[in-house]
Design a protein around this motif. Sequence first.
Motif, short mmCIF file in Angstrom:
data_model
loop_
_atom_site.label_atom_id
_atom_site.label_comp_id
_atom_site.label_asym_id
_atom_site.label_seq_id
_atom_site.Cartn_x
_atom_site.Cartn_y
_atom_site.Cartn_z
N ARG A 89 29.84 34.01 16.01
CA ARG A 89 29.77 33.45 17.09
C ARG A 89 32.09 33.44 17.45
NH1 ARG A 89 26.96 28.86 16.56
NH2 ARG A 89 25.08 29.85 17.29
N LYS A 90 32.61 32.96 16.51
CA LYS A 90 33.64 33.42 16.35
C LYS A 90 34.89 34.12 16.18
CE LYS A 90 33.82 28.05 15.21
NZ LYS A 90 33.76 27.04 13.62
N HIS A 91 34.41 35.26 15.32
CA HIS A 91 35.12 36.04 15.18
C HIS A 91 35.79 36.47 16.53
CE1 HIS A 91 32.46 39.72 16.95
NE2 HIS A 91 33.45 40.16 16.45
N THR A 92 35.95 37.04 17.71
CA THR A 92 36.52 37.08 18.32
C THR A 92 38.23 36.46 18.93
OG1 THR A 92 34.88 39.04 19.03
CG2 THR A 92 36.96 38.82 20.25
N VAL A 93 37.86 35.79 19.28
CA VAL A 93 38.77 34.33 19.84
C VAL A 93 39.11 33.58 18.94
CG1 VAL A 93 37.71 35.28 22.55
CG2 VAL A 93 36.62 33.54 21.22
N GLY A 94 38.42 32.95 17.35
CA GLY A 94 38.56 32.23 16.97
C GLY A 94 38.33 30.76 17.88
N ALA A 95 39.11 29.30 16.76
CA ALA A 95 38.67 28.37 17.46
C ALA A 95 39.76 27.36 17.08
CB ALA A 95 36.75 27.91 17.16
N SER A 96 39.46 26.53 17.45
CA SER A 96 40.56 25.22 16.90
C SER A 96 40.40 24.92 15.61
CB SER A 96 40.26 23.39 18.12
OG SER A 96 41.12 24.44 19.04
N GLU A 97 38.33 24.32 15.67
CA GLU A 97 37.74 24.31 14.31
C GLU A 97 36.96 25.32 13.58
OE1 GLU A 97 35.88 20.70 13.54
OE2 GLU A 97 36.47 19.59 15.43
N MET A 98 38.23 25.80 12.70
CA MET A 98 37.33 27.24 12.17
C MET A 98 36.80 26.79 10.38
SD MET A 98 39.80 29.80 13.47
CE MET A 98 39.10 31.66 13.05
N THR A 99 35.87 27.13 9.51
CA THR A 99 35.59 26.75 8.35
C THR A 99 36.31 28.16 7.45
OG1 THR A 99 33.52 28.23 8.03
CG2 THR A 99 33.16 25.69 9.34
N ILE A 141 42.75 35.56 29.42
CA ILE A 141 42.93 35.23 28.18
C ILE A 141 41.72 34.11 28.11
CG2 ILE A 141 43.65 34.02 26.11
CD1 ILE A 141 46.01 36.17 27.04
N TYR A 142 41.00 33.98 27.58
CA TYR A 142 39.29 33.16 27.18
C TYR A 142 40.44 31.83 26.83
CZ TYR A 142 34.39 31.47 26.43
OH TYR A 142 33.66 30.52 26.68
N PRO A 143 40.29 30.59 27.69
CA PRO A 143 40.83 29.37 27.48
C PRO A 143 40.40 29.02 25.36
CG PRO A 143 39.64 29.46 29.14
CD PRO A 143 38.75 30.32 29.03
N GLN A 144 39.13 29.72 24.96
CA GLN A 144 39.18 29.61 23.23
C GLN A 144 40.06 29.78 23.00
OE1 GLN A 144 35.32 29.17 22.38
NE2 GLN A 144 35.75 29.26 20.17
N THR A 145 40.99 31.43 23.39
CA THR A 145 41.67 31.97 22.16
C THR A 145 42.71 31.58 22.53
OG1 THR A 145 40.58 33.94 23.54
CG2 THR A 145 42.46 33.93 22.64
N ILE A 146 43.05 30.50 23.60
CA ILE A 146 44.08 29.92 23.34
C ILE A 146 44.71 28.79 23.06
CG2 ILE A 146 46.28 28.30 25.58
CD1 ILE A 146 44.90 30.39 27.57
N ALA A 147 43.40 27.94 23.30
CA ALA A 147 42.66 26.73 22.38
C ALA A 147 43.11 27.02 20.69
CB ALA A 147 41.35 26.19 21.67
N THR A 148 42.48 27.80 20.22
CA THR A 148 42.55 28.68 18.81
C THR A 148 44.22 29.50 18.99
OG1 THR A 148 40.95 30.38 19.13
CG2 THR A 148 42.56 30.60 16.97
N TYR A 149 45.35 28.96 19.82
CA TYR A 149 46.31 29.57 19.76
C TYR A 149 47.37 28.23 19.71
CZ TYR A 149 51.15 29.90 21.14
OH TYR A 149 53.04 30.14 21.18
N ASN A 150 46.46 26.98 20.42
CA ASN A 150 47.58 26.37 20.32
C ASN A 150 47.22 25.46 19.28
OD1 ASN A 150 48.80 25.85 22.58
ND2 ASN A 150 47.02 25.27 23.68
N THR A 151 45.68 25.33 18.45
CA THR A 151 46.22 24.87 16.50
C THR A 151 45.83 25.36 15.63
OG1 THR A 151 44.08 24.52 17.94
CG2 THR A 151 44.28 24.23 15.57
N TRP A 152 46.52 26.73 15.65
CA TRP A 152 46.69 27.93 14.44
C TRP A 152 48.11 28.37 14.30
CZ3 TRP A 152 43.72 26.82 10.63
CH2 TRP A 152 42.37 26.20 11.03
N VAL A 153 48.96 28.53 15.32
CA VAL A 153 50.35 28.86 15.68
C VAL A 153 51.27 27.82 16.85
CG1 VAL A 153 50.87 30.89 16.95
CG2 VAL A 153 48.89 31.41 15.99
N ALA A 154 50.84 27.49 18.16
CA ALA A 154 51.55 26.69 18.72
C ALA A 154 52.38 25.66 17.23
CB ALA A 154 51.24 25.54 19.56
N LYS A 155 54.03 25.24 17.75
CA LYS A 155 53.88 24.11 16.30
C LYS A 155 54.01 22.58 17.17
CE LYS A 155 58.21 26.28 14.11
NZ LYS A 155 58.65 27.02 14.79
#
Length: 195
Positions: free
Chosen positions: A116-126, A180-194
């Motif tokens: 489900r998450k493989h394209t856009v990632g997610a804030s919570e990832m196992t 850009i799909y909002p979940q892609t941005i959420a992935t960015y905010n969680t995993w990339v942004a300081k």
Amino acid sequence: MEYTTNYLKMSRVELLERVQMQMGERRFKHVLGVEEMAIALAGRYEADIEAASIAALTHDYAKERDRDEMQELIRKEGFDLDLLNYGSEIWHGPVGAFLVQKELGVQDDLILDAIRKHTVGASEMTLLDKIIYVADFIEPNRDFPGVAEAREIAIRNLDEAVAFETKHTLHYLIEKNTKIYPQTIATYNTWVAKS
Ligand code: GDP
Ligand code: FE
Ligand code: FE
Ligand code: FE
């Protein structure tokens, strides 16, 4: 590799046949590359090897489905309708998880979530989500500027590899003026942004 768990009611060879039927030769080769990489990462980070194999082999199961069929499923099967406002390239993750459950009988939520998450990632990832997300990006058939660095990072630190890939993908989408799909941005905010 022989499957020994109960994730699937078929052998790996049978799964390969079922997956191969869904796609062209080139994409099937990509899928095999993702499996190879996902198994290597599962070994490195002590994840379930068999779950990694199954999630990798099925991650693009819906990729070559008819656009209209996917749209219909999104409308009728309770998906996030906002998906329809973005490029159809992002539909095959959630729709794929649905079809892999329905057509291949995979019931394991960790595997279905990774698809489900493989394209856009997610804030919570196992751990498995991260392995599939990253393996899809760095599998041996991939060739783009930055893939060598992504492979090095993936061996060293999986979270950093998620961040590197997310930044690369967003960069690419912005460069092409893609929505850009909002979940892609959420992935960015969680995993990339300081923070
Ligand atoms: P593939 O299925 O192995 O080709 O790889 P992916 O499933 O990771 O990506 C499929 C496509 O979706 C790629 O071209 C990405 O650039 C694109 N994509 C990822 N995130 C977004 C997004 O937020 N919006 C849109 N429109 N496309 C995206
Ligand atoms: Fe994909
Ligand atoms: Fe990807
Ligand atoms: Fe893929």
